[in-house]
Write a protein that holds these residues in place. Structure first.
Motif, PDB file in Angstrom:
ATOM      1  N   THR A 137       0.825  -1.207   0.000  1.00 39.54           N
ATOM      2  CA  THR A 137       0.000   0.000   0.000  1.00 39.54           C
ATOM      3  C   THR A 137       0.857   1.254   0.000  1.00 39.54           C
ATOM      4  O   THR A 137       0.595   2.208  -0.752  1.00 39.54           O
ATOM      5  CB  THR A 137      -0.928   0.001   1.226  1.00 39.54           C
ATOM      6  OG1 THR A 137      -1.744  -1.177   1.206  1.00 39.54           O
ATOM      7  CG2 THR A 137      -1.824   1.223   1.227  1.00 39.54           C
ATOM      8  N   GLN A 138       1.905   1.264   0.841  1.00 44.00           N
ATOM      9  CA  GLN A 138       2.800   2.413   0.871  1.00 44.00           C
ATOM     10  C   GLN A 138       3.524   2.586  -0.465  1.00 44.00           C
ATOM     11  O   GLN A 138       3.685   3.706  -0.961  1.00 44.00           O
ATOM     12  CB  GLN A 138       3.825   2.242   2.001  1.00 44.00           C
ATOM     13  CG  GLN A 138       3.215   2.277   3.393  1.00 44.00           C
ATOM     14  CD  GLN A 138       4.230   1.976   4.471  1.00 44.00           C
ATOM     15  OE1 GLN A 138       5.340   1.500   4.189  1.00 44.00           O
ATOM     16  NE2 GLN A 138       3.878   2.249   5.718  1.00 44.00           N
ATOM     17  N   TYR A 146       4.065   9.797  -8.736  1.00 45.87           N
ATOM     18  CA  TYR A 146       4.844  10.006  -9.964  1.00 45.87           C
ATOM     19  C   TYR A 146       4.145   9.469 -11.215  1.00 45.87           C
ATOM     20  O   TYR A 146       4.610   9.705 -12.326  1.00 45.87           O
ATOM     21  CB  TYR A 146       6.211   9.318  -9.840  1.00 45.87           C
ATOM     22  CG  TYR A 146       7.049   9.813  -8.697  1.00 45.87           C
ATOM     23  CD1 TYR A 146       7.815  10.961  -8.816  1.00 45.87           C
ATOM     24  CD2 TYR A 146       7.058   9.139  -7.474  1.00 45.87           C
ATOM     25  CE1 TYR A 146       8.588  11.428  -7.748  1.00 45.87           C
ATOM     26  CE2 TYR A 146       7.822   9.595  -6.409  1.00 45.87           C
ATOM     27  CZ  TYR A 146       8.580  10.740  -6.563  1.00 45.87           C
ATOM     28  OH  TYR A 146       9.340  11.197  -5.509  1.00 45.87           O
ATOM     29  N   GLN A 147       3.057   8.726 -11.014  1.00 45.21           N
ATOM     30  CA  GLN A 147       2.457   8.027 -12.141  1.00 45.21           C
ATOM     31  C   GLN A 147       1.870   8.983 -13.176  1.00 45.21           C
ATOM     32  O   GLN A 147       1.951   8.724 -14.381  1.00 45.21           O
ATOM     33  CB  GLN A 147       1.364   7.076 -11.641  1.00 45.21           C
ATOM     34  CG  GLN A 147       0.943   6.024 -12.653  1.00 45.21           C
ATOM     35  CD  GLN A 147       2.084   5.108 -13.026  1.00 45.21           C
ATOM     36  OE1 GLN A 147       2.805   4.629 -12.167  1.00 45.21           O
ATOM     37  NE2 GLN A 147       2.253   4.878 -14.324  1.00 45.21           N
ATOM     38  N   ILE A 232      12.778   9.964 -13.112  1.00 44.18           N
ATOM     39  CA  ILE A 232      11.618   9.815 -12.232  1.00 44.18           C
ATOM     40  C   ILE A 232      11.609   8.424 -11.605  1.00 44.18           C
ATOM     41  O   ILE A 232      11.310   8.263 -10.408  1.00 44.18           O
ATOM     42  CB  ILE A 232      10.317  10.083 -13.013  1.00 44.18           C
ATOM     43  CG1 ILE A 232      10.238  11.556 -13.416  1.00 44.18           C
ATOM     44  CG2 ILE A 232       9.098   9.699 -12.185  1.00 44.18           C
ATOM     45  CD1 ILE A 232       9.074  11.875 -14.327  1.00 44.18           C
ATOM     46  N   ASP A 233      11.940   7.412 -12.408  1.00 43.33           N
ATOM     47  CA  ASP A 233      11.970   6.045 -11.885  1.00 43.33           C
ATOM     48  C   ASP A 233      13.028   5.897 -10.792  1.00 43.33           C
ATOM     49  O   ASP A 233      12.792   5.227  -9.774  1.00 43.33           O
ATOM     50  CB  ASP A 233      12.251   5.072 -13.033  1.00 43.33           C
ATOM     51  CG  ASP A 233      12.142   3.628 -12.594  1.00 43.33           C
ATOM     52  OD1 ASP A 233      11.027   3.198 -12.253  1.00 43.33           O
ATOM     53  OD2 ASP A 233      13.181   2.929 -12.587  1.00 43.33           O
ATOM     54  N   SER A 234      14.175   6.524 -10.967  1.00 42.83           N
ATOM     55  CA  SER A 234      15.230   6.464  -9.953  1.00 42.83           C
ATOM     56  C   SER A 234      14.787   7.143  -8.664  1.00 42.83           C
ATOM     57  O   SER A 234      15.002   6.628  -7.556  1.00 42.83           O
ATOM     58  CB  SER A 234      16.507   7.124 -10.481  1.00 42.83           C
ATOM     59  OG  SER A 234      16.984   6.457 -11.624  1.00 42.83           O
ATOM     60  N   ILE A 235      14.153   8.315  -8.806  1.00 42.20           N
ATOM     61  CA  ILE A 235      13.664   9.033  -7.619  1.00 42.20           C
ATOM     62  C   ILE A 235      12.595   8.209  -6.906  1.00 42.20           C
ATOM     63  O   ILE A 235      12.576   8.110  -5.674  1.00 42.20           O
ATOM     64  CB  ILE A 235      13.119  10.414  -8.024  1.00 42.20           C
ATOM     65  CG1 ILE A 235      14.248  11.291  -8.576  1.00 42.20           C
ATOM     66  CG2 ILE A 235      12.455  11.096  -6.837  1.00 42.20           C
ATOM     67  CD1 ILE A 235      13.766  12.600  -9.153  1.00 42.20           C
ATOM     68  N   ALA A 238      14.157   5.344  -5.059  1.00 41.47           N
ATOM     69  CA  ALA A 238      14.844   5.843  -3.864  1.00 41.47           C
ATOM     70  C   ALA A 238      13.836   6.130  -2.749  1.00 41.47           C
ATOM     71  O   ALA A 238      14.085   5.820  -1.578  1.00 41.47           O
ATOM     72  CB  ALA A 238      15.632   7.095  -4.205  1.00 41.47           C
ATOM     73  N   ASP A 239      12.687   6.719  -3.112  1.00 40.78           N
ATOM     74  CA  ASP A 239      11.646   6.987  -2.104  1.00 40.78           C
ATOM     75  C   ASP A 239      11.109   5.685  -1.512  1.00 40.78           C
ATOM     76  O   ASP A 239      10.838   5.602  -0.310  1.00 40.78           O
ATOM     77  CB  ASP A 239      10.502   7.792  -2.728  1.00 40.78           C
ATOM     78  CG  ASP A 239      10.901   9.233  -3.009  1.00 40.78           C
ATOM     79  OD1 ASP A 239      11.966   9.653  -2.507  1.00 40.78           O
ATOM     80  OD2 ASP A 239      10.174   9.926  -3.743  1.00 40.78           O
TER      81      ASP A 239
END
Length: 336
Positions: A137-138, A146-147, A232-235, A238-239
């Motif tokens: 869920t998280q 980002y989607q 964006i995928d890398s960020i 990382a999140d």
């Protein structure tokens, strides 16, 4: 053995000097006292385990378990000792009903932590599933942030690729028309390289040049968009990695897991109810035994003692009233 019996008699809340005058009642009250003691012991174990589950501290769990067990022991002892036998079952039942309700609540409270320990292996497996669901869920919430931008970039890439393909199809069509005009399979149906062919060949060449221009321009934009997608995928990854993935091992999580297990499995649900009913029976046993047991010599002696005390109290009050009236009369005589 005699010391153990004396201890259980103390646990029953009976008046020991008066009980010695009715020795036939000692076994009954020793049994009641033993039930009260073991109920307090189970309450101590249950309370200590519950606190250990929350704080994971052995000494704090032992201290709280001892305090909780003594509180339940003292409460049960008071409940039983305050129930008097008067050979009026309905009146006695009405007096015992609030005590039975209280005993029911105590039984449910002290049984719950022990239920968690009985189904500990199943709860641990369910907690792993719950952890995965919480993490999923998280993770979905992070991806959702980002989607929208990723979908926008992917739509632009698809649009740019479609423009290149559309221009390539136009070039191929014009090239085919020029070729058919040259070999006589189309157009004027005459094989020649005359002005018609040259015009169609010029259209095909212009389409090829436009294709090269569109391809170069769009490929540059597509590369920029893909670079943004990678960023964006890398960020996002990382999140996701920075998310705290703590273990669900608290009391609330265990209760939730037990609730899920009982909802999903009928045998676990029945076993859970049997444990609760067992503790209810243990907790209510002293009150029920006192309620259904016949009136005995100890109850007679206790009633006589209470009656004598009541008579003595009334006599003292009457004597005080007489002394007061006598004093008032004397004061009036002196004043007159």
């Amino acid at each position: 053995m005699q010391r153990l019996r004396s201890f259980f008699l103390f646990c029953s809340g009976a008046h020991l000097p008066m009980l010695k005058r009715a020795p036939v009642e000692t076994n009954k009250y020793a049994g009641i006292g033993g039930t009260i003691f073991f109920t307090g012991l189970l309450a101590a174990i249950s309370g200590g385990y519950a606190l250990w589950t929350v704080f994971n501290s052995l000494w704090a769990a032992l201290l709280f378990g001892l305090i909780w067990g003594l509180m339940i022991f003292n409460l049960d002892r008071y409940i039983v000792s305050s129930l008097k036998k008067r050979d009026r079952f309905l009146q006695e039942f009405a007096m015992a009903l609030p005590r039975l309700v209280l005993a029911l609540l105590i039984a449910i409270v002290i049984s719950k932590p022990l239920e968690l320990q009985v189904f500990n292996k199943e709860i641990q497996a369910e907690l792993i599933t719950m952890e995965q669901q919480v993490y999923k869920t998280q993770e979905d919430k992070v991806k959702e942030r980002y989607q929208a931008r990723m979908n926008e970039l992917q739509a632009d890439i698809a649009r740019l690729n479609a423009a290149i393909q559309q221009q390539a199809a136009r070039r191929d069509t014009l090239a085919l028309i020029a070729q058919q005009e040259a070999d006589g399979t189309g157009g004027s149906r005459r094989r020649n390289l005359g002005p018609i062919y040259k015009a169609k060949k010029a259209d095909a060449d212009r389409a090829a040049a436009e294709l090269a221009d569109i391809t170069a321009r769009n490929q540059q934009l597509i590369a920029a968009h893909r670079q943004q997608l990678q960023s964006i995928d890398s960020i996002m990854k990382a999140d996701i990695q920075q998310m705290g993935r703590g273990r669900l091992n608290g009391l609330a999580a265990r209760l939730d897991a037990l609730g899920r297990l009982t909802d999903r499995s009928a045998p676990i649900c029945w076993a859970n109810w049997f444990i609760i009913l067992l503790f209810i029976a243990i907790e209510c046993a002293p009150v029920i035994v006192k309620l259904i047991s016949p009136r005995g010599p100890y109850d007679d002696l206790l009633q006589q003692h209470e009656h004598a005390f009541e008579i003595h109290r009334k006599l003292r009050m009457a004597q005080r009233e007489m002394d007061y009236e006598r004093r008032m009369e004397q004061e009036k005589a002196l004043a007159g």
